[in-house]
Design an enzyme around this catalytic site. Structure first.
Site, PDB file in Angstrom:
ATOM      1  N   HIS A 279     -50.411 -27.885  62.013  1.00 46.30           N
ATOM      2  CA  HIS A 279     -50.507 -28.931  60.974  1.00 46.30           C
ATOM      3  C   HIS A 279     -49.807 -30.210  61.393  1.00 46.30           C
ATOM      4  O   HIS A 279     -48.703 -30.205  61.924  1.00 46.30           O
ATOM      5  CB  HIS A 279     -50.062 -28.437  59.600  1.00 46.30           C
ATOM      6  CG  HIS A 279     -48.640 -27.979  59.493  1.00 46.30           C
ATOM      7  ND1 HIS A 279     -47.609 -28.846  59.225  1.00 46.30           N
ATOM      8  CD2 HIS A 279     -48.083 -26.752  59.581  1.00 46.30           C
ATOM      9  CE1 HIS A 279     -46.474 -28.160  59.151  1.00 46.30           C
ATOM     10  NE2 HIS A 279     -46.726 -26.891  59.369  1.00 46.30           N
ATOM     11  N   ASP A 291     -41.762 -27.893  63.527  1.00 49.75           N
ATOM     12  CA  ASP A 291     -42.682 -27.640  62.402  1.00 49.75           C
ATOM     13  C   ASP A 291     -43.390 -28.924  62.004  1.00 49.75           C
ATOM     14  O   ASP A 291     -42.851 -29.693  61.226  1.00 49.75           O
ATOM     15  CB  ASP A 291     -41.891 -27.078  61.216  1.00 49.75           C
ATOM     16  CG  ASP A 291     -42.785 -26.690  60.057  1.00 49.75           C
ATOM     17  OD1 ASP A 291     -44.011 -26.596  60.242  1.00 49.75           O
ATOM     18  OD2 ASP A 291     -42.251 -26.503  58.953  1.00 49.75           O
ATOM     19  N   GLU A 325     -50.378 -29.197  55.052  1.00 51.10           N
ATOM     20  CA  GLU A 325     -49.971 -27.793  54.944  1.00 51.10           C
ATOM     21  C   GLU A 325     -48.730 -27.667  54.080  1.00 51.10           C
ATOM     22  O   GLU A 325     -48.581 -26.720  53.313  1.00 51.10           O
ATOM     23  CB  GLU A 325     -49.698 -27.218  56.346  1.00 51.10           C
ATOM     24  CG  GLU A 325     -49.442 -25.711  56.364  1.00 51.10           C
ATOM     25  CD  GLU A 325     -47.983 -25.303  56.169  1.00 51.10           C
ATOM     26  OE1 GLU A 325     -47.720 -24.117  55.962  1.00 51.10           O
ATOM     27  OE2 GLU A 325     -47.096 -26.165  56.211  1.00 51.10           O
ATOM     28  N   GLU A 326     -47.813 -28.631  54.215  1.00 50.72           N
ATOM     29  CA  GLU A 326     -46.486 -28.470  53.613  1.00 50.72           C
ATOM     30  C   GLU A 326     -46.476 -28.523  52.092  1.00 50.72           C
ATOM     31  O   GLU A 326     -45.705 -27.823  51.459  1.00 50.72           O
ATOM     32  CB  GLU A 326     -45.522 -29.530  54.164  1.00 50.72           C
ATOM     33  CG  GLU A 326     -45.191 -29.367  55.646  1.00 50.72           C
ATOM     34  CD  GLU A 326     -44.359 -28.129  55.963  1.00 50.72           C
ATOM     35  OE1 GLU A 326     -44.117 -27.317  55.060  1.00 50.72           O
ATOM     36  OE2 GLU A 326     -43.961 -27.984  57.123  1.00 50.72           O
ATOM     37  N   ASP A 353     -47.818 -22.200  64.208  1.00 48.36           N
ATOM     38  CA  ASP A 353     -46.956 -22.864  63.215  1.00 48.36           C
ATOM     39  C   ASP A 353     -45.636 -22.108  63.098  1.00 48.36           C
ATOM     40  O   ASP A 353     -45.177 -21.803  62.007  1.00 48.36           O
ATOM     41  CB  ASP A 353     -47.684 -22.942  61.863  1.00 48.36           C
ATOM     42  CG  ASP A 353     -46.872 -23.734  60.842  1.00 48.36           C
ATOM     43  OD1 ASP A 353     -45.955 -24.467  61.248  1.00 48.36           O
ATOM     44  OD2 ASP A 353     -47.163 -23.602  59.632  1.00 48.36           O
ATOM     45  N   HIS A 424     -37.674 -27.714  58.278  1.00 54.27           N
ATOM     46  CA  HIS A 424     -37.590 -28.542  57.051  1.00 54.27           C
ATOM     47  C   HIS A 424     -36.258 -29.261  56.870  1.00 54.27           C
ATOM     48  O   HIS A 424     -35.853 -29.534  55.743  1.00 54.27           O
ATOM     49  CB  HIS A 424     -37.858 -27.692  55.791  1.00 54.27           C
ATOM     50  CG  HIS A 424     -39.221 -27.086  55.743  1.00 54.27           C
ATOM     51  ND1 HIS A 424     -39.653 -26.305  54.703  1.00 54.27           N
ATOM     52  CD2 HIS A 424     -40.263 -27.146  56.617  1.00 54.27           C
ATOM     53  CE1 HIS A 424     -40.888 -25.900  54.930  1.00 54.27           C
ATOM     54  NE2 HIS A 424     -41.283 -26.398  56.087  1.00 54.27           N
TER      55      HIS A 424
HETATM   56 ZN   LIG Z   1     -45.211 -25.488  59.389  1.00 57.85          ZN
END
Ligand SMILES: [Zn+2]
Length: 468
Positions: A279, A291, A325-326, A353, A424
């Site tokens: 993503h 990520d 995606e998030e 991912d 994140h």
């Molecule tokens: Zn991810």
């Protein structure tokens, strides 16, 4: 003669089922090439330097879409195109703040990040006493009278006993996703959680929450692990402490964005697709390097690597840079819908991912024969790289395709011990990705694409092998 025939049959069947030395040589050359060229690492540097903030709906996401399209065009892929989608548009706004407020009004700052999709705190600062719960199950059992008007603090730590951190994450993330609405049902005015992380430092980790349709929307944020420790200690000593929370987020109307797709067209079966994706969007802190910048450059890099090796695929090999995606999965959902409308035939869809660490294996969800085949290919990968096939795989973005069309799905499984240290948070930056490890991932994906293209996946004898 007969003996020779038996030997010949044995060689042929070995070729078809387990690959042969040509395969092994070709695959090892792919690994060597990545360590010479560092092409994926260079792409990741570019993406994270130019568009570090790529949350769906942001200017960074728009820039990343153009970057992905331009990159795949410059690499000479046969076909590069966009899939238009509508994405949610949430902005953090001015940095959030959180304090523990003692009965004498003394304040101490805590390390905090609002959760994605969180509503702002009404009227600026929200000041309320605490209700401490361990996890979501505990708040479901709580007495609403005890929760009403309070900020619920979910204190559960990442369960360290799962040796695969991905499994621990599945449990740890429940409080982040469902905690705010469960607490709101009991009358909470806001929610704070101990960050979903394996690191024991003070970096807060964001991530999306999901508001239930039948509960009030309350603001929610994540505390750094050490801040959560401090708050819990203060609360144990004095139940009259309060917490001050300020979240300045804004929610805007949906925006237009895109999945970005690049293809190497199949010579024999252009209509049959082997898809690999990651993503393109990332949280608005850090640079989205692990990520999922890593997954993006694994995907684009693997196609580029095969092309540069002079490999002409029999089936169409497709790299998909999914959007959103998030905080919405709109890219993955649109991809599945369009594939179904066009009656596209995917042999398999693969997702990367889980970061740019040393690859250890693949996960697979699909017919049993495919699993058997994948296991037979294990000896073709260099030692200490791909070692296992886990009988469960896929990814968030390819989940809708699996559901809509029963497409077999796979995931790249890198060593994931440190992934959730970064995930994140502002620590997910380019400098946290190791060049050698990242490139091993690209080579592993390219090798898998090659084997599936050569031999198919479900029955092992789908195509006659045609070596590069
Ligand atoms: Zn991810």
């Amino acid at each position: 003669m007969r003996k020779f025939f038996v030997l010949f049959t044995l060689i042929i069947s070995t070729c078809l089922v387990a690959g042969d030395n040509t395969d092994k040589t070709f695959i090892h050359a792919l690994y060597t090439k990545t360590q010479l060229n560092h092409a994926s690492y260079k792409l990741l540097r570019e993406l994270t330097a130019q568009y570090p903030r790529r949350l769906a709906g942001s200017p960074g996401a728009d820039g990343a879409v153009q970057w992905a399209r331009r990159t795949m065009q410059q690499l000479g892929f046969d076909r590069v195109y966009l899939q238009e989608i509508k994405v949610p548009h949430w902005e953090r706004g001015e940095a959030e703040a959180c304090y523990v407020v003692f009965p004498d009004n003394h304040r101490e700052k805590l390390s905090v990040l609002a959760l994605g999709r969180s509503v702002p705190t009404p009227g600026g600062e929200l000041l309320a006493p605490l209700y401490v719960a361990h996890d979501v199950d505990d708040i479901k059992k709580a007495d609403p009278e005890a929760v009403k008007g309070r900020i619920v603090f979910f204190n559960a730590a990442f369960p360290d006993t799962f040796l695969q951190t991905m499994h621990g994450y599945g449990r740890a993330v429940q409080k982040r996703v469902w905690g705010p609405s469960e607490a709101a049902r009991k009358g909470a005015v806001a929610v704070i959680i101990r960050s979903v992380t394996t690191a024991h430092d003070d970096a807060p980790h964001t991530g999306t929450l999901v508001y239930a349709g039948d509960a009030p929307k309350v603001p929610a944020a994540a505390l750094g692990y050490l801040s959560a420790d401090r708050l819990y200690e203060y609360w144990k000593r004095n139940k009259n402490i309060k917490v001050s929370l300020r979240i300045n987020s804004r929610i805007f109307p949906d925006k237009t964005s895109y999945n970005v797709i690049g293809e190497l067209t199949g010579r024999k079966h252009p209509e049959q697709i082997i898809a690999i994706g990651g993503h393109l969007d990332a949280w608005d802190v850090g640079e989205g390097a692990q990520d999922d910048g890593a997954g993006i450059v694994h995907s684009i890099g693997a196609l580029a690597l095969l092309k540069q090796a002079g490999y002409q695929p029999q089936n169409t090999i497709r790299a998909v840079c999914f959007m959103n995606e998030e905080n919405g999965l709109r890219g993955g959902k649109a991809y599945a819908r369009i594939a179904k409308e066009k009656k596209e035939k995917h042999i398999v869809a693969i997702e990367s991912d889980a970061g740019g660490f040393t690859p250890r294996g693949f996960g697979y969800s699909g017919p049993e024969a495919g699993l058997k085949q994948l296991n037979e290919w294990l000896p073709l990968f260099p030692p200490f790289t791909i070692q296992a096939i886990r009988p469960s795989g896929g990814g968030a973005d390819i989940g809708p395709l699996h559901k809509a069309m029963s497409t077999p799905v796979m995931s790249l499984i890198p060593d994931n011990q440190r992934y959730f240290d970064f995930h994140h948070s502002h620590k997910d930056v380019f400098s946290a990705v190791n060049r050698r490890e990242l490139e091993l991932g690209t080579a592993s994906v390219a090798a898998l694409l090659y084997l599936i293209d050569q031999y198919g996946l479900n029955n092992g004898v789908k195509h006659s092998a045609s070596h590069p």
